[in-house]
Design an enzyme around this catalytic site. Structure first.
Site, short mmCIF file in Angstrom:
data_model
loop_
_atom_site.label_atom_id
_atom_site.label_comp_id
_atom_site.label_asym_id
_atom_site.label_seq_id
_atom_site.Cartn_x
_atom_site.Cartn_y
_atom_site.Cartn_z
N ASP A 59 1.97 -6.13 8.09
CA ASP A 59 0.83 -5.18 8.05
C ASP A 59 -0.39 -6.15 7.88
O ASP A 59 -0.59 -6.83 6.86
CB ASP A 59 0.94 -4.20 7.07
CG ASP A 59 -0.20 -3.28 6.93
OD1 ASP A 59 -1.35 -3.43 7.38
OD2 ASP A 59 -0.03 -2.04 6.35
N PHE A 90 0.69 -1.28 -0.04
CA PHE A 90 0.14 0.07 0.06
C PHE A 90 0.83 1.33 0.07
O PHE A 90 1.79 1.21 0.62
CB PHE A 90 -0.83 0.12 1.11
CG PHE A 90 -1.92 1.14 1.28
CD1 PHE A 90 -3.02 0.85 0.53
CD2 PHE A 90 -1.82 2.27 1.98
CE1 PHE A 90 -4.02 1.86 0.28
CE2 PHE A 90 -2.81 3.24 1.90
CZ PHE A 90 -3.93 2.77 1.07
N ARG A 138 -12.26 -4.57 -7.88
CA ARG A 138 -11.78 -5.07 -6.52
C ARG A 138 -13.01 -5.14 -5.61
O ARG A 138 -13.80 -4.26 -5.38
CB ARG A 138 -10.84 -4.34 -5.86
CG ARG A 138 -9.99 -4.80 -4.70
CD ARG A 138 -9.10 -3.93 -3.90
NE ARG A 138 -9.68 -2.77 -3.30
CZ ARG A 138 -9.26 -2.39 -2.21
NH1 ARG A 138 -8.07 -2.67 -1.61
NH2 ARG A 138 -9.71 -1.22 -1.43
#
Length: 409
Positions: A194, A125, A368
């Site tokens: 993460d 990200f 998505r």
């Protein structure tokens, strides 16, 4: 059996199905964006009313004691710890995911003096990449980008820390936490994960994998609410030696002594920094009760079944319309989302939203779709497939209304 009848039968037999009642979902909407913003828990509105009207409105500043606001970061951390396989004293809810990543990366690097390389995946990200580059700049590190499955070939005695996402936010690829963590630690480096796109949708076993540090987001699958605070995990192995780079007042060992020099609080408490955002934090505490009594193994089984059913239907009905499945087909390598590649992905997503099927777009060409197992049904999959097919077959996605990009995509 017709696809919709088959899906309805799966919903009837779903051991997690009744948990959907713990969420407030609009009629006529198929919500497939819980990997970006989780749905509203029915427990939250009354709690927020109480916080605003009574705890803040009536009890004012006494609520720090009367309602134990001060302990909330650790109390909510305990709720999350049980979902990510950590000890109750290893997790604190504080600040944002990015701020927490900065804290743990710096703390981890400091535990490996003499090493000068920080590894992070290139497809992470963007915020994770920005934070890693900033840490590298501040500490004089060489920040290198490497895919998780290729980390073994670049590990050496100069690598201090490796930071990966458990599930890729674009493709939904899930990585083998245990194997990668072992590789990294065998090379003498620290491992940071993460969990933003895995916690709440699949079992996570941080302590079982002996992970050093982890961070995560509170508002995706955990449904903590828009802008909910993030969380940080630090293995108890490091509590005596780790040092936060952001020594805040609330993380002090004796905050109300108002001392001029910083003395870190015990263990994970030292990772507290700013004053907790109590409205968001207590809303998150209420939201997490949706997981009470929920078996995360059953959640994972449903997640895999949802995504498997969607992929099978996409292969049959959407591939002829120019869609291809980007998400791994191997269940061990799949999170709880499916990403489809299409040349007109943005228009497709916008046209779907107009029809009440909510997903999102990721550049350059990904539709998505997130399948939050606590509230997404099997019949929702069929509805989504039918809607995607109808949008593209009719050319609806090319309508000018759906081709101009919004600020938030």
């Amino acid at each position: 059996m017709h696809a919709r009848d088959f899906a309805a039968a799966l919903d009837v037999a779903d051991p997690v199905g009744q948990v959907r009642e713990r969420f407030r979902l609009p009629d006529g909407v198929v919500y497939l964006d819980g990997n970006s913003l989780g749905a509203l828990s029915v427990a939250v509105p009354s709690v927020v009313d109480d916080i605003v009207e009574l705890q803040w409105g009536r009890d004012l500043i006494t609520s720090w004691n009367e309602h134990d606001w001060w302990s909330a970061p650790r109390r909510v951390g305990t709720q999350i710890a049980r979902l990510i396989g950590a000890r109750d004293d290893e997790v604190v809810v504080a600040d944002s995911t990015s701020v927490n990543l900065f804290k743990v990366l710096v703390a981890a690097v400091r535990l490996r003096p003499g090493r000068h390389v920080l590894l992070i995946e290139p497809g992470n990200f963007p915020a994770d990449l920005y934070i890693a580059d900033s840490v590298g700049d501040l500490l004089g590190l060489d920040v290198r980008r490497v895919a998780p499955n290729e980390v073994g070939r670049v590990l050496d005695d100069d690598v201090a820390v490796v930071s990966f996402s458990h599930v890729d936010y674009r493709t939904g690829r899930a990585y083998d936490m245990a194997t990668i963590t072992r590789q990294v630690q065998d090379a003498g480096a620290m491992m940071v994960w993460d969990l933003s796109h895995s916690a709440g949708a699949m079992p996570v076993d941080l302590d079982g994998c002996e992970v050093d540090f982890a961070v995560g987001c509170g508002y995706k699958y955990l449904s903590g609410g828009p802008g909910a605070p993030g969380y940080a995990m630090a293995s108890v192995r490091h509590h005596a030696s780790m040092h936060t780079p952001l020594p805040g007042w609330t993380g002090h060992a004796r905050p109300f002594a108002m001392e001029g020099a910083y003395t870190p609080g015990p263990g994970i408490d030292s990772f507290r920094c700013g004053t907790p955002p109590m409205l968001s934090l207590l809303a998150m505490e209420a939201a997490l009760t949706a997981f009470d009594g929920v078996d995360m193994v059953a959640v994972r089984a449903k997640s895999l079944s949802l995504t498997r059913q969607f992929i099978e239907l996409a292969d049959k009905h959407l591939a002829p319309l120019g869609f291809s499945v980007v998400t791994p087909r191997s269940e061990e390598a799949r999170g709880s989302q499916v990403s489809l590649r299409h040349d007109d992905a943005y228009g497709v997503v916008q046209a779907l939203i107009a029809r009440g099927v909510i997903g999102d777009f990721r550049p350059p060409d990904l539709v998505r779709l997130g399948f939050a197992p606590l509230y997404v049904r099997f019949v929702d999959i069929v509805t989504a497939i039918e809607a995607i097919h109808a949008v593209v077959e009719s050319g609806e996605h090319r309508d000018a209304r759906y081709t101009v990009h919004n600020r938030v995509t």
